[in-house]
Design a protein around this motif. Structure first.
Motif, PDB file in Angstrom:
ATOM      1  N   ARG A  99       0.792  -1.224   0.000  1.00 61.91           N
ATOM      2  CA  ARG A  99       0.000   0.000   0.000  1.00 61.91           C
ATOM      3  C   ARG A  99       0.828   1.279   0.000  1.00 61.91           C
ATOM      4  N   LEU A 100       2.131   1.194   0.326  1.00 63.55           N
ATOM      5  CA  LEU A 100       2.919   2.422   0.383  1.00 63.55           C
ATOM      6  C   LEU A 100       3.536   2.774  -0.973  1.00 63.55           C
ATOM      7  N   LEU A 101       3.386   1.897  -1.957  1.00 70.11           N
ATOM      8  CA  LEU A 101       3.973   2.165  -3.268  1.00 70.11           C
ATOM      9  C   LEU A 101       2.915   2.597  -4.272  1.00 70.11           C
ATOM     10  N   SER A 169       5.065  -3.635   1.817  1.00 73.31           N
ATOM     11  CA  SER A 169       5.847  -2.448   1.443  1.00 73.31           C
ATOM     12  C   SER A 169       7.159  -2.358   2.211  1.00 73.31           C
ATOM     13  N   LEU A 170       7.134  -2.734   3.492  1.00 73.14           N
ATOM     14  CA  LEU A 170       8.327  -2.555   4.326  1.00 73.14           C
ATOM     15  C   LEU A 170       8.854  -3.871   4.860  1.00 73.14           C
ATOM     16  N   LYS A 173      12.509  -4.357   5.609  1.00 74.03           N
ATOM     17  CA  LYS A 173      13.060  -3.561   6.708  1.00 74.03           C
ATOM     18  C   LYS A 173      12.460  -3.963   8.048  1.00 74.03           C
ATOM     19  N   ALA A 174      11.300  -4.604   8.015  1.00 75.33           N
ATOM     20  CA  ALA A 174      10.561  -4.849   9.250  1.00 75.33           C
ATOM     21  C   ALA A 174      10.854  -6.218   9.845  1.00 75.33           C
ATOM     22  N   ARG A 175      11.824  -6.933   9.284  1.00 79.72           N
ATOM     23  CA  ARG A 175      12.197  -8.240   9.836  1.00 79.72           C
ATOM     24  C   ARG A 175      13.680  -8.249  10.111  1.00 79.72           C
ATOM     25  N   GLU A 176      14.061  -8.913  11.187  1.00 79.24           N
ATOM     26  CA  GLU A 176      15.472  -9.108  11.491  1.00 79.24           C
ATOM     27  C   GLU A 176      16.132  -9.789  10.288  1.00 79.24           C
ATOM     28  N   ALA A 249      11.233  -2.206  -2.830  1.00 77.77           N
ATOM     29  CA  ALA A 249      10.001  -1.577  -2.358  1.00 77.77           C
ATOM     30  C   ALA A 249      10.190  -0.977  -0.966  1.00 77.77           C
ATOM     31  N   ALA A 250      11.010  -1.648  -0.136  1.00 72.77           N
ATOM     32  CA  ALA A 250      11.205  -1.162   1.231  1.00 72.77           C
ATOM     33  C   ALA A 250      12.183   0.002   1.269  1.00 72.77           C
ATOM     34  N   GLU A 251      13.200  -0.040   0.408  1.00 71.60           N
ATOM     35  CA  GLU A 251      14.227   1.003   0.425  1.00 71.60           C
ATOM     36  C   GLU A 251      14.471   1.535  -0.980  1.00 71.60           C
ATOM     37  N   PRO A 252      13.492   2.211  -1.571  1.00 69.02           N
ATOM     38  CA  PRO A 252      13.690   2.691  -2.941  1.00 69.02           C
ATOM     39  C   PRO A 252      14.817   3.703  -3.055  1.00 69.02           C
TER      40      PRO A 252
ATOM     41  N   ARG B  85       9.715   8.431   1.146  1.00 69.93           N
ATOM     42  CA  ARG B  85       9.529   8.060  -0.254  1.00 69.93           C
ATOM     43  C   ARG B  85       9.261   9.229  -1.178  1.00 69.93           C
ATOM     44  N   PRO B 271      13.996  -3.453  13.734  1.00 67.16           N
ATOM     45  CA  PRO B 271      13.100  -3.732  12.603  1.00 67.16           C
ATOM     46  C   PRO B 271      11.627  -3.583  12.955  1.00 67.16           C
ATOM     47  N   ASP B 272      11.265  -3.911  14.195  1.00 61.23           N
ATOM     48  CA  ASP B 272       9.848  -3.849  14.568  1.00 61.23           C
ATOM     49  C   ASP B 272       9.257  -2.460  14.417  1.00 61.23           C
ATOM     50  N   TYR B 274       9.355  -0.675  11.912  1.00 63.15           N
ATOM     51  CA  TYR B 274       8.795  -0.519  10.572  1.00 63.15           C
ATOM     52  C   TYR B 274       7.476  -1.279  10.440  1.00 63.15           C
ATOM     53  N   ILE B 275       6.948  -1.778  11.573  1.00 66.18           N
ATOM     54  CA  ILE B 275       5.595  -2.341  11.600  1.00 66.18           C
ATOM     55  C   ILE B 275       4.706  -1.309  12.290  1.00 66.18           C
TER      56      ILE B 275
END
Lengths: 287, 423
Positions: A99-101, A169-170, A173-176, A249-252, B85, B271-272, B274-275
């Motif tokens: 949704r962020l793209l 979208s992220l 970046k949102a996972r270890e 998508a996460a780091e354009p 962005r 990382p969390d 970014y949630i």
């Protein structure tokens, strides 16, 4: 009590050795030896506090995916990202939003204006209200955000056995360990080992925390997504490509950021050299 | 002082006109031009100036971010992503601000530990030191509230955990928490007031920094030998000597900063975050930003909630009374052979706490955290007062200029450099 204490420390240090923080933990252990001087003040330990090694079935570390952008000065492989877009459109987008793209962002991975318009026009988006006050459907435009597969969370859960497919979208970046994790997850489906019972509708995945994941294996057979000039792409190939796409998508801004960083660090190094020369010259008569 | 204009030494007529009515040019010349500064500073003395520069960077980048950010729980996360962005160079501004906070704490921790090592808190600089501790507390509050603003999972749950600390206080605890939240849980009112305060506090910090610098310019700077300058042979004018040295230090600082921003902008983050915040899903491990970890580890080392909170705040509060806890008349650790190893052990305990604070509170981590906590307090409350009385210190040099100019005594690193030929 002392030997037990050291055992615990060694266990903790050993468990983390594979991690980049291994040196830190040895440092911590070293610090402890010194800090034992304060052991007289040690609060009584709760029972079992030193049984550090009970997590033998922890999720394994995802292997390094070796993708183009993971090197320090790397960039996104355009062809891989475009194939990844195809995987997203044909497979992931059935459940996962982005949704962020916006469709216009796809120019960044090498799509022409005409191609971007075609990708956008392939979906119907809701617009309005029009002059009569009614909502209406129209083909997507490059300025539209990626259309989400479900109108809201409840609809998404209802269609997915109660589970909510996260927005992608992220996700990198949102996972270890982002890109490695996404790649490992997509290729990490396996039969559950003996003794593991899956809950209803769950699937076994080596790299998912807890191993039980609601998402059915999305990439199952070679050639599931037919790439032009690359028939029968393997599951690993598709996973790597869609990971590249999702990383973009996460780091354009990643490529612009690194290119700027190289120039700025070079500039700063020259500046530091000049500043040091000036400092030496100014201080020459002070010593 | 009654009536009339100030005598200005400036030749430029415009500068002279202003200066004789409002002597800011004379003041700048006195405080940053000719200001007599000990000649033997090492590079640890760069960090005060670096902190000042860092504060300015944070304020400038923060004001720019605020032009694009929306402090509303439904919109905050997406507005940050829009900055990343769609805003021109928005990613650069945000990464500078986020990593600038980390750089600020690195710089300030080094600045604080430099003060601890060289005894910069001792008479006559007690108040200067205490004002510095106030700045540190304000920084912590500002950084904490800033981390809440992106409204990610760690923002939300970090805010929940930290604000809940106050509920440990008897009787007034729960009303205070409700008052902080502006409701009965962390929600939109919390985000709104945190944004407002996050914008306000940096300017408060700026004011207190002004007091910090003003107090510094009354007592003058400490130096690595910890002895007072005895005359002009012991000092150099601030400009050009220390402006030149600070410029070099600043270039190095900017290189480190740039490497973080451009090549590892999320290395120190979680990382969390970014949630998007979700009150119904708790992350498996709630960890604050790295610069709070030592104090977080102290908090978790105590099995009792109130005790943990008291000890955590006590770990900083202890710095307020440090000038009176340290009984030794000798400032610099260079001349305190007994205390020096215990000092390094204290730094080590701080690093252990930093490491342990980021780990799950189980097994050996708990033990390590408790030992390090115990030693941290042991150092300040027992060792410093006791050693200061008992210790046999090394003889102090006669003056700053003697060891620098004639050798003998430990030389500052820069002093050994060969002088360059004069142009």
């Amino acid at each position: 009590m002392m030997p037990r204490l050291f055992q615990g420390i060694r266990a903790a240090a050993g468990r983390r050795r594979a991690m980049p923080g291994g040196r830190l933990s040895r440092l911590a252990a070293g610090g402890l030896l010194g800090a034992l001087l304060g052991a007289a003040l040690l609060a009584p330990l709760p029972p079992g506090a030193l049984a550090a090694d009970e997590h033998s079935h922890e999720t394994p570390r995802p292997p390094h995916a070796g993708l183009s952008f993971q090197r320090m000065f790397g960039s996104f492989d355009r062809a891989a990202a475009q194939r990844g877009l195809q995987v997203y459109r044909e497979v992931c987008s059935n459940c996962h939003s982005l949704r962020l793209l916006s469709y216009r962002n796809l120019r960044q991975i090498g799509l022409s204006d005409a191609e971007v318009r075609a990708v956008a026009a392939a979906v119907q988006v809701q617009d309005g209200p029009n002059d009569e006050g009614a909502m209406f459907e129209r083909p997507g435009r490059p300025s539209d955000r990626f259309r989400s597969p479900f109108p809201n969370e409840q609809a998404a859960r209802a269609a997915n056995n109660g589970a909510l497919p996260p927005d992608l979208s992220l996700i990198v970046k949102a996972r270890e360990d982002g890109a490695n994790y996404v790649h490992a997850l997509l290729t990490g489906y396996a039969d559950p080992p003996a003794g593991v019972t899956l809950q209803q509708g769950m699937n076994y995945n080596t790299f998912f925390p807890g191993h039980q994941i609601a998402m059915a294996p999305p990439l199952t057979a070679a050639g599931q997504v037919q790439f032009p000039n690359m028939p029968d792409a393997s599951v690993d190939q598709m996973a790597r490509d869609v990971t590249t796409f999702l990383a973009w998508a996460a780091e354009p801004e990643l490529e612009a950021r690194r290119a700027m960083g190289v120039r700025i660090v070079i500039f700063l190094c020259i500046l530091a050299g000049l500043a040091y020369a000036v400092k030496r010259k100014v201080w020459a008569d002070a010593h | 002082m009654a009536g009339g204009l100030t005598q200005s030494e400036f030749k430029n007529p415009v500068v002279r006109w202003i200066d004789s009515r409002l002597p800011v040019f004379t003041m700048m010349q006195k405080e940053y031009g000719t200001f007599p500064t000990p000649r033997n500073f090492n590079y640890f003395w760069n960090f005060g100036a670096l902190a000042m520069v860092n504060l300015v960077i944070m304020i400038v980048s923060g004001i720019t971010l605020a032009m694009h950010y929306t402090p509303n729980s439904a919109l905050a996360f997406d507005s940050v992503e829009r900055i990343m962005r769609d805003v021109n160079f928005g990613w650069l501004i945000r990464y500078i601000h986020a990593n600038g906070a980390s750089m600020f704490f690195i710089v300030v921790y080094i600045h604080i530990y430099r003060g601890l090592y060289y005894g910069s808190y001792k008479a006559p600089r007690e108040l200067l030191w205490m004002i510095g501790v106030v700045i540190f507390l304000l920084m912590m509050a500002t950084a904490f509230m800033g981390y809440v603003l992106p409204w990610g999972q760690m923002s939300f749950w970090g805010a929940t955990v930290i604000t809940n600390l106050f509920s440990a206080l008897p009787i007034v605890g729960d009303p205070i928490v409700t008052w902080l939240w502006g409701g009965f849980s962390v929600d939109n009112p919390t985000l709104n007031r945190f944004f407002s305060l996050h914008y306000l506090l940096p300017f408060v910090i700026f004011g207190v920094v002004f007091l910090h610098v003003a107090a510094l310019h009354i007592t003058g700077s400490n130096n690595p030998l910890g002895i007072d300058p005895k005359g002009p042979q012991d000092t150099l004018p601030f400009h050009p000597y220390y402006t030149a040295k600070d410029s070099f230090g600043m270039a190095i600082y900017l290189i480190v900063f740039a490497c973080l921003v451009f090549f590892a902008p999320n290395y120190l983050g979680h990382p969390d975050n970014y949630i998007p915040a979700n009150p119904l899903v708790t992350p498996p491990h709630i960890v604050p930003e790295w610069y709070f970890l030592p104090f977080y580890a102290i908090l978790r080392s105590v099995p009792d909630k109130l005790g943990g909170v008291v000890l955590m705040f006590g770990a900083i509060a202890i710095w307020f009374v440090l000038p009176w806890l340290d009984t030794s008349p000798v400032r610099s650790m260079r001349f305190r052979p007994w205390t020096r190893p215990f000092f390094f052990l204290m730094i080590l305990s701080f690093l252990v706490l930093l490491y342990v604070g980021g780990k799950p509170p189980e097994g050996a981590y708990v033990t390590a955290g408790r030992l390090a906590t115990a030693y941290y307090f042991l150092y300040f409350l027992v060792l410093l007062p006791w050693l200061g009385v008992k210790e046999r210190t090394l003889p102090l040099p006669e003056s700053i200029s003697r060891p620098v100019l004639r050798g003998g005594g430990p030389l500052p690193a820069g002093a050994a450099a060969k002088p360059m030929e004069k142009a």
